[in-house]
Each structure stands twice: as C-alpha cells, then as structure tokens.
Scaffold this motif. Structure first.
Motif, PDB file in Angstrom:
ATOM      1  N   UNK A 637      -5.367 -21.073  -0.489  1.00 35.78           N
ATOM      2  CA  UNK A 637      -6.152 -20.367   0.518  1.00 35.78           C
ATOM      3  C   UNK A 637      -6.764 -19.090  -0.059  1.00 35.78           C
ATOM      4  N   UNK A 638      -5.963 -18.339  -0.807  1.00 37.90           N
ATOM      5  CA  UNK A 638      -6.449 -17.098  -1.411  1.00 37.90           C
ATOM      6  C   UNK A 638      -7.557 -17.387  -2.428  1.00 37.90           C
ATOM      7  N   UNK A 639      -7.394 -18.447  -3.219  1.00 35.58           N
ATOM      8  CA  UNK A 639      -8.407 -18.786  -4.217  1.00 35.58           C
ATOM      9  C   UNK A 639      -9.738 -19.103  -3.560  1.00 35.58           C
ATOM     10  N   UNK A 640      -9.711 -19.892  -2.500  1.00 36.35           N
ATOM     11  CA  UNK A 640     -10.956 -20.223  -1.812  1.00 36.35           C
ATOM     12  C   UNK A 640     -11.608 -18.982  -1.222  1.00 36.35           C
ATOM     13  N   UNK A 641     -10.797 -18.081  -0.661  1.00 31.46           N
ATOM     14  CA  UNK A 641     -11.334 -16.832  -0.106  1.00 31.46           C
ATOM     15  C   UNK A 641     -11.915 -15.952  -1.213  1.00 31.46           C
ATOM     16  N   UNK A 642     -11.229 -15.921  -2.362  1.00 30.41           N
ATOM     17  CA  UNK A 642     -11.654 -15.043  -3.444  1.00 30.41           C
ATOM     18  C   UNK A 642     -12.950 -15.515  -4.101  1.00 30.41           C
ATOM     19  N   UNK A 643     -13.171 -16.823  -4.182  1.00 29.41           N
ATOM     20  CA  UNK A 643     -14.450 -17.288  -4.721  1.00 29.41           C
ATOM     21  C   UNK A 643     -15.602 -16.735  -3.884  1.00 29.41           C
ATOM     22  N   UNK A 644     -15.436 -16.738  -2.569  1.00 32.58           N
ATOM     23  CA  UNK A 644     -16.482 -16.205  -1.691  1.00 32.58           C
ATOM     24  C   UNK A 644     -16.598 -14.691  -1.821  1.00 32.58           C
ATOM     25  N   UNK A 645     -15.460 -13.987  -1.844  1.00 37.04           N
ATOM     26  CA  UNK A 645     -15.489 -12.528  -1.920  1.00 37.04           C
ATOM     27  C   UNK A 645     -15.998 -12.043  -3.276  1.00 37.04           C
ATOM     28  N   UNK A 646     -15.564 -12.690  -4.346  1.00 37.10           N
ATOM     29  CA  UNK A 646     -16.030 -12.300  -5.675  1.00 37.10           C
ATOM     30  C   UNK A 646     -17.509 -12.640  -5.839  1.00 37.10           C
ATOM     31  N   UNK A 647     -17.913 -13.737  -5.222  1.00 37.80           N
ATOM     32  CA  UNK A 647     -19.338 -14.065  -5.245  1.00 37.80           C
ATOM     33  C   UNK A 647     -20.168 -12.996  -4.557  1.00 37.80           C
ATOM     34  N   UNK A 648     -19.644 -12.439  -3.470  1.00 34.41           N
ATOM     35  CA  UNK A 648     -20.355 -11.373  -2.771  1.00 34.41           C
ATOM     36  C   UNK A 648     -20.477 -10.124  -3.642  1.00 34.41           C
ATOM     37  N   UNK A 649     -19.467  -9.868  -4.486  1.00 33.19           N
ATOM     38  CA  UNK A 649     -19.549  -8.739  -5.415  1.00 33.19           C
ATOM     39  C   UNK A 649     -20.730  -8.927  -6.366  1.00 33.19           C
ATOM     40  N   UNK A 650     -20.858 -10.106  -6.934  1.00 34.57           N
ATOM     41  CA  UNK A 650     -21.995 -10.378  -7.817  1.00 34.57           C
ATOM     42  C   UNK A 650     -23.316 -10.276  -7.055  1.00 34.57           C
ATOM     43  N   UNK A 651     -23.334 -10.814  -5.844  1.00 26.69           N
ATOM     44  CA  UNK A 651     -24.575 -10.805  -5.059  1.00 26.69           C
ATOM     45  C   UNK A 651     -25.012  -9.393  -4.700  1.00 26.69           C
ATOM     46  N   UNK A 652     -24.094  -8.431  -4.749  1.00 20.34           N
ATOM     47  CA  UNK A 652     -24.446  -7.056  -4.404  1.00 20.34           C
ATOM     48  C   UNK A 652     -25.143  -6.327  -5.541  1.00 20.34           C
ATOM     49  N   UNK A 653     -25.187  -6.921  -6.724  1.00 25.19           N
ATOM     50  CA  UNK A 653     -25.816  -6.290  -7.883  1.00 25.19           C
ATOM     51  C   UNK A 653     -27.323  -6.500  -7.826  1.00 25.19           C
ATOM     52  N   UNK A 654     -28.082  -5.441  -7.998  1.00 18.82           N
ATOM     53  CA  UNK A 654     -29.544  -5.488  -7.881  1.00 18.82           C
ATOM     54  C   UNK A 654     -30.139  -6.131  -9.126  1.00 18.82           C
ATOM     55  N   UNK A 655     -30.898  -7.217  -8.940  1.00 20.18           N
ATOM     56  CA  UNK A 655     -31.558  -7.887 -10.062  1.00 20.18           C
ATOM     57  C   UNK A 655     -33.054  -7.635 -10.082  1.00 20.18           C
ATOM     58  N   UNK A 656     -33.562  -6.717  -9.272  1.00 17.78           N
ATOM     59  CA  UNK A 656     -35.010  -6.543  -9.169  1.00 17.78           C
ATOM     60  C   UNK A 656     -35.622  -6.064 -10.468  1.00 17.78           C
ATOM     61  N   UNK A 657     -34.915  -5.217 -11.213  1.00 16.49           N
ATOM     62  CA  UNK A 657     -35.455  -4.723 -12.471  1.00 16.49           C
ATOM     63  C   UNK A 657     -35.488  -5.860 -13.473  1.00 16.49           C
ATOM     64  N   UNK A 658     -36.606  -6.129 -14.068  1.00 16.60           N
ATOM     65  CA  UNK A 658     -36.749  -7.246 -14.991  1.00 16.60           C
ATOM     66  C   UNK A 658     -36.327  -6.835 -16.384  1.00 16.60           C
ATOM     67  N   UNK A 659     -36.160  -7.844 -17.238  1.00 16.98           N
ATOM     68  CA  UNK A 659     -35.800  -7.565 -18.620  1.00 16.98           C
ATOM     69  C   UNK A 659     -36.871  -6.752 -19.324  1.00 16.98           C
ATOM     70  N   UNK A 660     -38.148  -6.997 -18.984  1.00 16.83           N
ATOM     71  CA  UNK A 660     -39.224  -6.282 -19.648  1.00 16.83           C
ATOM     72  C   UNK A 660     -39.164  -4.792 -19.359  1.00 16.83           C
TER      73      UNK A 660
END
Length: 663
Positions: A637-660
C-alpha cells in the motif's frame, strides 16, 4: 583472410564516396577509410585466448568485429544483458583455446533450454556463407541503409544485418541503443524508435515480433509512415497473422524468417514472392529442412563447429521446434516441442499459438501460456499500459479459440526481461525460469510487489519531468531544482527510519535492518548540497529554502503512516525511492552530465546513491520475502502511494527553461 576485407576494398574502388558506416552520433566512415582501419587493427591482433567483444553499436564495435574476423582471432561475443555470473561462466569456459574447435571465429553464448549459457562455436566461412545466402535470396537492391536495432552481440544482427550489408555494399547505420529509444529500463520507447527510423531514412531492419508490434502500434496511432523501408525481416518467434496484416496495412514490407544459432542465425527467409502469407520462407543456400514424425523440424546443411569443449555430432540437427513444409517448399513454424501443453483431456496445445493471439491485443505487453496436465491453459500476463484491461483482452482471445484451448485463469505479473533472467536477448521466453518464479510455488513477496506496482511505475514514467531526466533533456536550473527537492526529502530519511525503529523494537530483524540503513544513509543530504554547489547552484540557499508542497506532502505522509499505522510500511517507501534512484543513477546522471557539461562532482549523490541502492535492493528483497502478510500489505500500500507522491515531486519541477537557454 576471410575475403570480407577484399569485398570492402572492392566497394571502396566502385564507390569512393560511398558510406560504409553511419553511427549517427559521430562522423560517417567511407569504404576506403573502413578498409584502412580494419587492415591496421587486424595487423595488431595477437593470437591466443578469444577476444571479448561487448560494446554498444557504433564505429568502434563494427571495426573491431571486422578486424578480428580478418585476423582469424576467435571472438567471444557477450551481450550487455548477460548477468555477471553468465559473463564469468563464458569467460571461464573459453579461457583455454584448446577447448575451441579448430577454425572457431566466434563463440556465441545462448541461454539454452535450461537457462545455462551454452557456447556455440562458428567458423568465419559459415557466418559469411549465411550472410551471402541472405544477399543472394533478397538481392543487393535492399542494400540501402540498414539500421542495427537488435541488442549488440546478437548473432542474427551480426550475420544477417552487419555482414550481409558489408557484402552487398550498403550503409550500416549503427547508432547507440539509447538513440533508438532502447535505453528505457522497463520497455522500448517505440514512438522514438519509429521517428528515428523515419528521420534517418532507414531502408531495412531486423526485428523480433515485440518490436514489430510496437512500431505497428505507433504507425496506426500517429499516421506516421516509413516509405523508405524496403524490407523488415522478423524472426525470433512466430508472428501472429493479424499482426502481419496490420503491418502490411501501414506499409511495412515484412518478411518472416527462421533460424538457430547453430545454423549461423538464419535458416529460411521470405523473399517477397511468398506474399507475406505467414510462412518463414524457403531454406537458404545449402540448408535442407525436413519434418520428423512427431512434427519436429530437422535441419541438415552448414552447421556450427560445435560447442565449447565439444565438437558437433554428425547428422541432422533436431531443432526442438514444431512445423511443417508445404507443397511449395516453404517452412511454417508452429511452436516449440518442449513447450507443448497436454491438457488432462488429452489435447495437445502449442502455447505460442495462444501467446501470439494475446500479445496481438493492445492491452497485453507479454504473455506466457502454461497448463500441462491441467484441464485448460492458463496465462501469465504483463500489461502494456497503466490502464490496460487484461480481462477484456483474455475474453476477446477466448472468443476466437476453440473450447479446449480457451484460457481458464490468468495472473498479472511483472515484465519478463533479460535482466531478471526470464527473456533471452532476442525476445524469447525462458519458460523454465518463468515457471520457477511464478508457478512452482507461491512467488516471493518481492516478485509480487514488482507485479502489483508495475502499473504505478508505468504511470510514474509518463511524467514529463521523469522522462526528461532519464533522457538528459533538462536544464541546469531544473537539475538544481531537482537536487533541492531531493535534499528536502533525503534529510528526513534517517529521522523516518528512527521513527519506524522506535515502533519496531519488539522485532529484532527489522531493527537490525533499519540500523544498517541508518548507518549508510546518514549524511547523504550533505552530498546533495555539495552537488548543488558543483552544478553552479547556491547550497546555502537550498539548505534554507522551503520544500515544494509536493515534497512536503510526501514526507508528511511517510511520518503519518509510520506513526499511525504499521511502521513496516516504511519499507514500501524504501522500495520506491531506491528502485527509482537506480534508474536515475544508471541513465539519468550520465545523460544530464553529457548534455549540460557538468563535472562528476555534480553527481555524487546520484551515482553513489545508485550504487548503494543496487546493493540495498538485493538486501531488501531478502528482507521483505520473510515478512508476514500484514507487513506485506502495508508495504504494498505504501509503495503504491509513494509512486504517486514521488511522481508529484518530479511534476513540481519547472521544465519551461529549455536546454538552449540553460548554461
């Protein structure tokens, strides 16, 4: 000399500007240059023990392959997916040159029916003869731009792809696997694969059925077409007739083939005149096929020299495959003799028949059918997407099957891969290994945990920030932001473990495990701050900053589960964070470093933590496999919850700035 260098020199004279090798990520190599490189390297080759070759596709691998062949040096080809134990076994078996039959040019270790690698010894004349028979059957008109898609070290690609292209005078396109979408640790990136095939103007491919199904699905879903392709050879397993029809509908010129390592990888191949009807074509060259009374395919003709330490026995080769030969001399593959299911009703069923129908359903990524001695077949199924409806897929397949062959029960499992020993390099199921893991007894909890969280992992991998991180296509600012959030949750790792330990004092094995974890994890947040500074960020500002709400939510949830529920649930968080960090360390760190030009000092946490976590996962599996049912439920149960919560951590990172814009 093998004669292949002479052919390369002839191509250099006939087409001075012709391209022999195109690695995509580096300059092309023209025929004259290739001849010079091969000749120079061959002159430096010394005799003795076999030369180990285990490289990704590219110019270096191609030149080495040709030079060693020209020098007459035996090559021990080791695919990258071999385990450390398999590599050690192969090296040890070939350490004594006297164990190799005279004339050995290549030793290819196959999984074999028992999963123990078996070293098949092939001569240069045999391999080049097979390659020439492929060119003779198809004609040099297909010698355009052949792309190496199968994993490095696979004999089929070496002989029918590389050597045949060299003989015919085409261009061998040999990019690293990652460039083709084949670096994903869970499954190929078929959209990227199809885009690259189109962009690089590829004219020929060799595929296994799974790759064909993935590419067809992309073409059907996007409208993309690959008009430059003149031939797509498919081998390794039987292809479902419906998949062949779908491939033809999207314009793929598919030709089925059949072969074995002992026969130099290719026995028969459709040439195009058969009309793509589902046969594997007629035997090539001097190869002859016949059918034994029990339906087994027997082969006679050019064969391997034997195996390491044992010359080949004379007489026809019993393949273990079932098939038939029609009135036109075409070979039809109908299953494996050893895999036959005999139900308790006395009905013989080839599992491949049902497996091809199952994997032709979009919801099913992989399938293994079993049921010898049972009233009806059963299946182990791997879903293809987070929302795959496996029940509907089974229902649809059963509707097309006769009553005696319908699937009675099925179970969802985690993927079969070369890494876990359940799949060979060219995509064949290792049935005995799968049966041992899933059927002979109740599977270990770690296996069940992987299966139960596979859909959650797939959802996690669809997050744009995760995909960008694994591919390396993130900005410096995004990487520093990721490290900042890593700092904010990693600094709670030891306190969380201490909280769990305080509630598990009556369970000495878990306390001991947590003590080991605490000792190893102490201070890791400081590694992250050092990485931030090395990447050009402000470590002090990161230390003083507030975490993103998503990061705080993940940490708060972990504290709450430990305090209010079963504290063993903490190990579900361990499973998610450590399994993800292994992937990030193996792929993400090197990709980001290469794209952004950052020093190794900017990746101390990822690389060191990844190495630790690979060790931790082995320890973790042993630990959780011995836990009672209540703990297992809490961990899952914790693993399934953590995949969603950890995914939200990644999703909170701003990717708008491009590599260029990020430098």
């Amino acid at each position: 000399m093998t004669g292949l260098l002479s052919i390369i020199r002839a191509h250099a004279l006939a087409q001075p500007d012709g391209v022999a090798l195109d690695p995509i990520v580096a300059p092309v190599v023209r025929w004259a240059d290739l001849a010079s490189r091969v000749e120079a390297m061959a002159a430096r080759v010394e005799g003795g023990a076999p030369v180990v070759l285990s490289l990704d596709h590219g110019v270096d691998a191609a030149v080495r392959e040709l030079a060693l062949l020209e020098a007459g040096a035996p090559v021990l080809s080791l695919p990258a997916f071999f385990t450390a134990e398999q590599v050690d076994h192969a090296r040890s078996a070939c350490a004594d040159p006297a164990a190799l039959p005279t004339g050995t040019a290549r030793i290819t270790f196959t999984s074999g029916s028992t999963g123990t690698p078996k070293g098949v010894c092939l001569s240069a004349a045999h391999m080049l003869g097979v390659a020439q028979s492929v060119v003779d059957a198809l004609g040099s008109g297909h010698a355009g731009r052949h792309c190496a898609l199968l994993p490095p070290g696979i004999l089929l690609e070496t002989v029918a792809g590389f050597f045949a292209t060299m003989i015919a005078g085409g261009t061998y396109v040999c990019p690293p696997q990652a460039a083709l979408g084949l670096a994903d640790p869970f499954r190929p990136d078929f959209p990227q694969m199809a885009r690259m095939i189109a962009q690089w103007r590829i004219t020929s491919l060799i595929l296994v059925p799974e790759y064909l199904a993935g590419i067809v699905a992309v073409l059907e879903g996007t409208g993309l077409r690959l008009p430059d392709l003149t031939i797509v050879a498919v081998g390794g397993a039987r292809v479902a007739p419906d998949l062949l029809g779908r491939a033809q509908a999207v314009g793929l010129p598919v030709r089925q083939g059949y072969g074995l390592t002992e026969c130099g990888s290719v026995v028969s191949l459709e040439t195009g005149e058969e009309g793509g009807d589902g046969s594997a074509g007629r035997p090539l060259g001097a190869m002859r096929a016949s059918i034994a009374p029990d339906g087994e395919i027997l082969l006679d003709g050019p064969m391997c020299l034997g195996t390491v330490g044992a010359p080949r026995e004379p007489g026809p080769l019993a393949t273990g495959d079932l098939g038939r030969i029609d009135a036109e001399g075409r070979l039809w593959i109908e299953g494996r003799k050893s895999a036959l299911i005999v139900t308790s009703f006395g009905r013989n069923i080839s599992p491949e028949w049902i497996e091809t129908l199952l994997t032709d359903r979009p919801a099913v990524l992989q399938a293994m059918v079993h049921g010898d001695g049972l009233p009806a077949p059963e299946a182990l199924l791997v879903p293809s997407s987070p929302d795959a409806d496996l029940a509907a897929a089974v229902e649809a397949v059963n509707a097309a099957l006769p009553a005696y062959a319908r699937i009675a029960r099925w179970r969802e499992v985690s993927p079969f891969t070369p890494d876990n020993g359940m799949l060979t390099g060219n995509g064949r199921l290792r049935r005995q290994a799968i049966e041992a893991a899933w059927l002979e007894r109740e599977p270990p909890f770690f296996n069940a945990l992987e299966a139960a969280t596979f859909r959650d992992r797939m959802r996690f991998l669809t997050i744009p920030q995760v995909r960008a991180g694994l591919a390396g296509t993130i900005s410096r600012r995004a990487y520093i932001d990721y490290l900042g959030q890593a700092y904010h949750h990693v600094r709670h790792t030891v306190p969380l473990m201490q909280a769990a330990r305080a509630r598990l004092l009556d369970r000495p094995p878990l306390v001991a495990a947590l003590d080991d974890y605490i000792e190893e994890e102490t201070g890791h947040e400081e590694w992250i701050l050092s990485d931030i500074a090395a990447a050009g960020g402000d470590a002090d500002a990161a230390r003083a900053s507030e975490p993103h709400p998503a990061t705080r939510a993940m940490v708060d949830h972990a504290y709450a589960r430990i305090a209010e529920g079963n504290p063993a649930a903490f190990f579900g968080m361990v499973y998610v964070l450590e399994s993800v960090s292994v992937a990030l360390a193996q792929r993400g760190a090197s990709a980001v470093a290469e794209r952004l030009g950052l020093p190794p000092e900017a990746f101390t946490y990822l690389t060191s933590h990844g190495a630790l976590d690979q060790h931790h996962m082995t320890f973790f599996a042993r630990l959780v496999n011995g836990l009672p049912a209540g703990d297992r439920l809490a961990i899952l149960s914790m693993a399934q919850e953590m995949f969603a919560l950890f995914g939200a951590v990644f999703a909170s990172i701003d990717l708008e700035e491009t590599l260029d814009a990020a430098a």
